[in-house]
Design an enzyme around this catalytic site. Structure first.
Site, PDB file in Angstrom:
ATOM      1  N   ASP A  49     -29.325  28.738  37.968  1.00 36.15           N
ATOM      2  CA  ASP A  49     -30.508  27.941  38.331  1.00 36.15           C
ATOM      3  C   ASP A  49     -30.329  26.495  37.897  1.00 36.15           C
ATOM      4  O   ASP A  49     -30.348  26.178  36.712  1.00 36.15           O
ATOM      5  CB  ASP A  49     -31.754  28.511  37.646  1.00 36.15           C
ATOM      6  CG  ASP A  49     -33.007  27.732  38.034  1.00 36.15           C
ATOM      7  OD1 ASP A  49     -33.593  28.057  39.081  1.00 36.15           O
ATOM      8  OD2 ASP A  49     -33.375  26.779  37.302  1.00 36.15           O
ATOM      9  N   TYR A  54     -31.758  17.902  37.042  1.00 37.39           N
ATOM     10  CA  TYR A  54     -30.959  18.220  35.837  1.00 37.39           C
ATOM     11  C   TYR A  54     -29.677  17.379  35.775  1.00 37.39           C
ATOM     12  O   TYR A  54     -28.988  17.380  34.774  1.00 37.39           O
ATOM     13  CB  TYR A  54     -30.583  19.712  35.786  1.00 37.39           C
ATOM     14  CG  TYR A  54     -31.751  20.673  35.804  1.00 37.39           C
ATOM     15  CD1 TYR A  54     -33.069  20.223  35.665  1.00 37.39           C
ATOM     16  CD2 TYR A  54     -31.554  22.036  35.971  1.00 37.39           C
ATOM     17  CE1 TYR A  54     -34.140  21.112  35.703  1.00 37.39           C
ATOM     18  CE2 TYR A  54     -32.623  22.925  36.005  1.00 37.39           C
ATOM     19  CZ  TYR A  54     -33.911  22.449  35.879  1.00 37.39           C
ATOM     20  OH  TYR A  54     -34.969  23.329  35.921  1.00 37.39           O
ATOM     21  N   LYS A  83     -33.333  22.540  43.359  1.00 36.49           N
ATOM     22  CA  LYS A  83     -34.731  22.157  43.599  1.00 36.49           C
ATOM     23  C   LYS A  83     -34.819  20.689  44.011  1.00 36.49           C
ATOM     24  O   LYS A  83     -34.018  19.868  43.544  1.00 36.49           O
ATOM     25  CB  LYS A  83     -35.563  22.337  42.313  1.00 36.49           C
ATOM     26  CG  LYS A  83     -35.262  23.632  41.569  1.00 36.49           C
ATOM     27  CD  LYS A  83     -36.105  23.840  40.331  1.00 36.49           C
ATOM     28  CE  LYS A  83     -35.641  25.054  39.541  1.00 36.49           C
ATOM     29  NZ  LYS A  83     -34.595  24.775  38.546  1.00 36.49           N
ATOM     30  N   HIS A 116     -39.801  21.521  43.232  1.00 37.60           N
ATOM     31  CA  HIS A 116     -39.789  21.582  41.769  1.00 37.60           C
ATOM     32  C   HIS A 116     -41.203  21.562  41.158  1.00 37.60           C
ATOM     33  O   HIS A 116     -41.499  22.318  40.246  1.00 37.60           O
ATOM     34  CB  HIS A 116     -38.943  20.417  41.229  1.00 37.60           C
ATOM     35  CG  HIS A 116     -38.292  20.697  39.912  1.00 37.60           C
ATOM     36  ND1 HIS A 116     -37.054  20.201  39.580  1.00 37.60           N
ATOM     37  CD2 HIS A 116     -38.705  21.403  38.842  1.00 37.60           C
ATOM     38  CE1 HIS A 116     -36.739  20.603  38.352  1.00 37.60           C
ATOM     39  NE2 HIS A 116     -37.725  21.331  37.889  1.00 37.60           N
TER      40      HIS A 116
HETATM   41  P1  NDP Z   1     -35.302  28.922  27.420  1.00 38.41           P
HETATM   42  O1  NDP Z   1     -36.618  29.545  27.145  1.00 38.41           O
HETATM   43  O2  NDP Z   1     -34.331  29.620  28.303  1.00 38.41           O
HETATM   44  O3  NDP Z   1     -34.643  28.619  26.009  1.00 38.41           O
HETATM   45  C1  NDP Z   1     -33.438  27.910  25.887  1.00 38.41           C
HETATM   46  C2  NDP Z   1     -33.222  27.556  24.428  1.00 38.41           C
HETATM   47  O4  NDP Z   1     -33.062  28.734  23.644  1.00 38.41           O
HETATM   48  C3  NDP Z   1     -31.998  26.712  24.203  1.00 38.41           C
HETATM   49  O5  NDP Z   1     -32.278  25.820  23.142  1.00 38.41           O
HETATM   50  C4  NDP Z   1     -30.937  27.728  23.795  1.00 38.41           C
HETATM   51  O6  NDP Z   1     -30.001  27.102  22.946  1.00 38.41           O
HETATM   52  C5  NDP Z   1     -31.769  28.742  23.045  1.00 38.41           C
HETATM   53  N1  NDP Z   1     -31.267  30.138  23.194  1.00 38.41           N
HETATM   54  C6  NDP Z   1     -30.958  30.763  24.350  1.00 38.41           C
HETATM   55  N2  NDP Z   1     -30.600  32.036  24.127  1.00 38.41           N
HETATM   56  C7  NDP Z   1     -30.667  32.228  22.797  1.00 38.41           C
HETATM   57  C8  NDP Z   1     -30.404  33.332  21.959  1.00 38.41           C
HETATM   58  N3  NDP Z   1     -29.996  34.510  22.467  1.00 38.41           N
HETATM   59  N4  NDP Z   1     -30.571  33.190  20.623  1.00 38.41           N
HETATM   60  C9  NDP Z   1     -30.974  31.999  20.109  1.00 38.41           C
HETATM   61  N5  NDP Z   1     -31.256  30.912  20.851  1.00 38.41           N
HETATM   62  C10 NDP Z   1     -31.094  31.021  22.193  1.00 38.41           C
HETATM   63  O7  NDP Z   1     -35.624  27.434  27.944  1.00 38.41           O
HETATM   64  P2  NDP Z   1     -35.387  26.548  29.210  1.00 38.41           P
HETATM   65  O8  NDP Z   1     -36.461  25.531  29.178  1.00 38.41           O
HETATM   66  O9  NDP Z   1     -34.001  26.061  29.298  1.00 38.41           O
HETATM   67  O10 NDP Z   1     -35.674  27.514  30.476  1.00 38.41           O
HETATM   68  C11 NDP Z   1     -34.686  28.270  31.121  1.00 38.41           C
HETATM   69  C12 NDP Z   1     -34.344  27.691  32.486  1.00 38.41           C
HETATM   70  O11 NDP Z   1     -35.511  27.636  33.313  1.00 38.41           O
HETATM   71  C13 NDP Z   1     -33.882  26.235  32.473  1.00 38.41           C
HETATM   72  O12 NDP Z   1     -32.578  26.077  31.966  1.00 38.41           O
HETATM   73  C14 NDP Z   1     -34.054  25.869  33.913  1.00 38.41           C
HETATM   74  O13 NDP Z   1     -33.009  26.397  34.688  1.00 38.41           O
HETATM   75  C15 NDP Z   1     -35.379  26.548  34.221  1.00 38.41           C
HETATM   76  N6  NDP Z   1     -36.532  25.619  34.034  1.00 38.41           N
HETATM   77  C16 NDP Z   1     -37.268  25.290  35.153  1.00 38.41           C
HETATM   78  C17 NDP Z   1     -38.336  24.449  35.062  1.00 38.41           C
HETATM   79  C18 NDP Z   1     -39.117  24.120  36.275  1.00 38.41           C
HETATM   80  O14 NDP Z   1     -39.966  23.219  36.230  1.00 38.41           O
HETATM   81  N7  NDP Z   1     -38.886  24.797  37.377  1.00 38.41           N
HETATM   82  C19 NDP Z   1     -38.749  23.828  33.789  1.00 38.41           C
HETATM   83  C20 NDP Z   1     -37.946  24.259  32.659  1.00 38.41           C
HETATM   84  C21 NDP Z   1     -36.896  25.139  32.812  1.00 38.41           C
HETATM   85  P3  NDP Z   1     -28.428  26.844  23.325  1.00 38.41           P
HETATM   86  O15 NDP Z   1     -28.348  26.385  24.741  1.00 38.41           O
HETATM   87  O16 NDP Z   1     -28.050  25.779  22.348  1.00 38.41           O
HETATM   88  O17 NDP Z   1     -27.735  28.155  23.098  1.00 38.41           O
END
Ligand code: NDP
Length: 280
Positions: A49, A54, A83, A116
């Site tokens: 995604d 991004y 998006k 988006h």
């Molecule tokens: P998430 O809820 O997926 O959390 C991501 C965070 O959690 C990062 O800091 C990551 O750190 C950490 N993390 C992930 N897995 C673990 C684990 N197993 N243990 C400990 N820490 C963990 O947040 P996002 O906001 O990134 O949401 C996911 C996706 O949703 C986005 O990447 C994007 O693709 C989408 N999105 C869409 C939006 C929209 O408006 N349509 C808005 C926001 C997000 P690290 O990477 O350092 O491991």
């Protein structure tokens, strides 16, 4: 061994989308996003995604191409979402923005193209552009993101295609039950963004308690809760061991009481912006 990360859900047009994919918001263009995408595909993920906003579509495209080669896969084996950004909304500008995304991704189609955010006064024209893109076969499915019920009601009034997906913020402190019911009724599949609350929910005592009971992590419990609720989920990580961990949620089941307990954590709390009040 079966690869459960390839488990799919049929969208309202029959196109199959993996239940769990890799999110790449804040994964930096270049090495960081490329390594994350390649690790994910190597470990069985089949859905990525991204978004124009991004600024990592080029890296995603390069990494997908390399991973397909390395793992003996073809383009049809992966599901790519991108998006259209707010500034590009409107009919002609969306058509142009879509072509730019395709060119950055170096692909001739995407699997899912989303609006988006519901930019007032523009999202209906944007949707007409997505319908054209869909009819031309350049996106196998089209959908929306951050749409509340009233946005969907408005869109459905005079559109030809019902969105296949609505991607919204959804996690144990924002369970979105009403929207989930509405989308289920309309055959719009709900997809959770920030499923882990951007990492903020992983030390939650209740989630940790359930995780301990199952010998899993809090992240895995949340992602399993998504799947058992019929919600597609796209956790983000740029760390290989977490990418693996997040994908490893197909070998246990939450019982009815676990599900209820997690549902009851709802506080309607947003870590991201409110779709009825955003200024970007
Ligand atoms: P998430 O809820 O997926 O959390 C991501 C965070 O959690 C990062 O800091 C990551 O750190 C950490 N993390 C992930 N897995 C673990 C684990 N197993 N243990 C400990 N820490 C963990 O947040 P996002 O906001 O990134 O949401 C996911 C996706 O949703 C986005 O990447 C994007 O693709 C989408 N999105 C869409 C939006 C929209 O408006 N349509 C808005 C926001 C997000 P690290 O990477 O350092 O491991």
């Amino acid at each position: 061994m079966p690869n459960y990360l390839q488990d799919t859900v049929a969208l309202n047009n029959g196109v199959k989308m993996p239940w769990l994919g890799l999110g790449v918001y804040l994964a930096k263009e270049g090495d960081e996003v490329e390594r994350a995408v390649q690790a994910a595909i190597r470990h069985g993920y089949r859905s990525i995604d991204t978004a124009a906003a991004y600024r990592n579509e080029e890296g995603v495209g390069r990494a997908v191409a390399q991973a397909l080669k390395d793992n003996g896969l073809s383009r049809e084996d992966v599901f790519i979402t991108t998006k259209v950004w707010n500034a590009d909304q409107g009919y002609e500008s969306t058509l142009a923005a879509f072509e730019e995304s395709l060119s950055r991704l170096n692909m001739d189609y995407v699997d899912l193209y989303l609006i988006h955010w519901p930019v007032k006064g523009k999202y209906k024209d944007t949707w007409r552009a997505l319908e054209k893109i869909y009819r031309e076969g350049k996106a196998r499915a089209i959908g929306v993101s951050n749409f509340q019920i009233h946005h969907l009601e408005d869109l459905l009034q005079n559109s030809e295609v019902v969105p296949a997906v609505n991607q919204v913020e959804l996690h144990p402190e924002l369970t979105q039950k009403e929207l989930l019911q509405y989308c289920n009724d309309k055959e719009i599949r709900l997809e959770a963004w920030s499923p882990l609350g951007q990492g903020n929910l992983l030390n939650h005592e209740v989630l940790k308690g359930i995780a301990d009971k199952h010998g899993k992590s809090a992240a895995q419990v949340i992602l399993r809760w998504d799947l058992q609720n019929g919600v597609i989920t796209i956790p983000k990580s740029v760390h290989e061991e977490r990418i693996v961990q997040n994908g490893n949620v197909f070998d246990f089941e939450l019982d009815a009481e676990d599900m209820r307990t997690i549902d009851n954590l709802n506080r309607n709390r947003r870590f991201g912006s409110d779709p009825d009040n955003f200024n970007f």
